[in-house]
Scaffold this motif. Structure first.
Motif, PDB file in Angstrom:
ATOM      1  N   GLN A  27       0.832  -1.204   0.000  1.00  0.00           N
ATOM      2  CA  GLN A  27       0.000   0.000   0.000  1.00  0.00           C
ATOM      3  C   GLN A  27       0.867   1.254   0.000  1.00  0.00           C
ATOM      4  OE1 GLN A  27      -3.266  -0.613  -0.604  1.00  0.00           O
ATOM      5  NE2 GLN A  27      -2.434  -2.688  -0.506  1.00  0.00           N
ATOM      6  N   MET A  36      -2.417   4.602  -6.293  1.00  0.00           N
ATOM      7  CA  MET A  36      -3.489   4.180  -5.397  1.00  0.00           C
ATOM      8  C   MET A  36      -4.746   4.985  -5.687  1.00  0.00           C
ATOM      9  SD  MET A  36      -3.648   4.090  -1.268  1.00  0.00           S
ATOM     10  CE  MET A  36      -2.785   2.530  -1.197  1.00  0.00           C
ATOM     11  N   GLU A  39     -10.066   6.752  -3.239  1.00  0.00           N
ATOM     12  CA  GLU A  39     -10.995   6.190  -2.245  1.00  0.00           C
ATOM     13  C   GLU A  39     -10.256   5.302  -1.254  1.00  0.00           C
ATOM     14  OE1 GLU A  39     -14.295   2.717  -2.092  1.00  0.00           O
ATOM     15  OE2 GLU A  39     -14.570   4.173  -3.714  1.00  0.00           O
ATOM     16  N   LYS A  40      -9.353   4.481  -1.742  1.00  0.00           N
ATOM     17  CA  LYS A  40      -8.578   3.601  -0.858  1.00  0.00           C
ATOM     18  C   LYS A  40      -7.659   4.425   0.039  1.00  0.00           C
ATOM     19  CE  LYS A  40      -8.691  -0.496  -3.732  1.00  0.00           C
ATOM     20  NZ  LYS A  40      -7.914  -1.496  -4.462  1.00  0.00           N
ATOM     21  N   GLN A  41      -7.046   5.461  -0.526  1.00  0.00           N
ATOM     22  CA  GLN A  41      -6.188   6.337   0.261  1.00  0.00           C
ATOM     23  C   GLN A  41      -6.986   6.988   1.390  1.00  0.00           C
ATOM     24  OE1 GLN A  41      -3.973   9.238  -1.983  1.00  0.00           O
ATOM     25  NE2 GLN A  41      -3.617  10.499  -0.191  1.00  0.00           N
ATOM     26  N   ARG A  43      -9.758   5.944   2.771  1.00  0.00           N
ATOM     27  CA  ARG A  43     -10.160   4.933   3.763  1.00  0.00           C
ATOM     28  C   ARG A  43      -9.014   4.599   4.707  1.00  0.00           C
ATOM     29  NH1 ARG A  43     -12.803   0.059   0.770  1.00  0.00           N
ATOM     30  NH2 ARG A  43     -13.084  -0.654   2.908  1.00  0.00           N
TER      31      ARG A  43
END
Length: 114
Positions: A27, A36, A39-41, A43
Motif C-alpha cells: 500500500q 493508489m 478512495e482507498k487512500q 479509507r
C-alpha cells in the motif's frame, strides 16, 4: 493491528502477521508511485494510516500534539464502539479529558464553518 497497538504503523518485519506486513508495504509503495485509488487512500487515512515511516516505524513529522490527538481519537473510537455514537458529554465523568477534547473539537468545527 490498530486495536492491539493503537496505531496503523505495521512494521515491515512484523512476524505476527507477515501477510499484513507485506500488504502494508505494498500500500505504501502504491501511494509513493501515485498508483493508489483516492478512495482507498481516504479509507486508510481515516484509520490513521502512516504513509511515510522512518527506520523505527515512526511516522515522519509527527509532533506531540499529533500523538495526543491520535490518542484522543482512539478513545473516541472506543467510546463509539461502546455507545454507538460520538456524542461524548462535555463533562463526561468516566473520562473528563475525552469530554473536554470533544468539546474543543466541536468549537473548532463550528469556528471553521463560520
Amino acid at each position: 493491528y490498530k486495536e492491539a497497538h493503537g496505531n496503523c504503523h505495521v512494521p515491515l518485519d512484523y512476524v505476527d502477521d507477515r501477510v499484513l506486513s507485506a500488504w502494508v508495504f505494498h500500500q505504501r509503495t502504491l501511494y509513493k508511485v501515485h498508483s493508489m485509488a483516492s478512495e482507498k487512500q481516504t479509507r486508510l487515512e481515516s484509520l490513521g494510516f502512516a504513509w511515510n515511516v522512518d527506520g523505527n516505524n515512526t511516522p515522519f513529522r509527527q509532533c506531540k500534539y499529533d500523538l495526543q490527538w491520535d490518542e484522543m481519537f482512539r478513545l473516541l473510537y472506543q467510546y463509539k464502539q461502546q455507545y454507538g455514537d460520538c456524542q461524548v458529554p462535555q463533562h463526561y465523568v468516566e473520562d473528563p479529558k475525552l469530554g473536554a477534547w470533544m468539546s474543543t473539537q466541536r468549537v473548532a468545527y463550528k469556528a471553521q464553518k463560520n
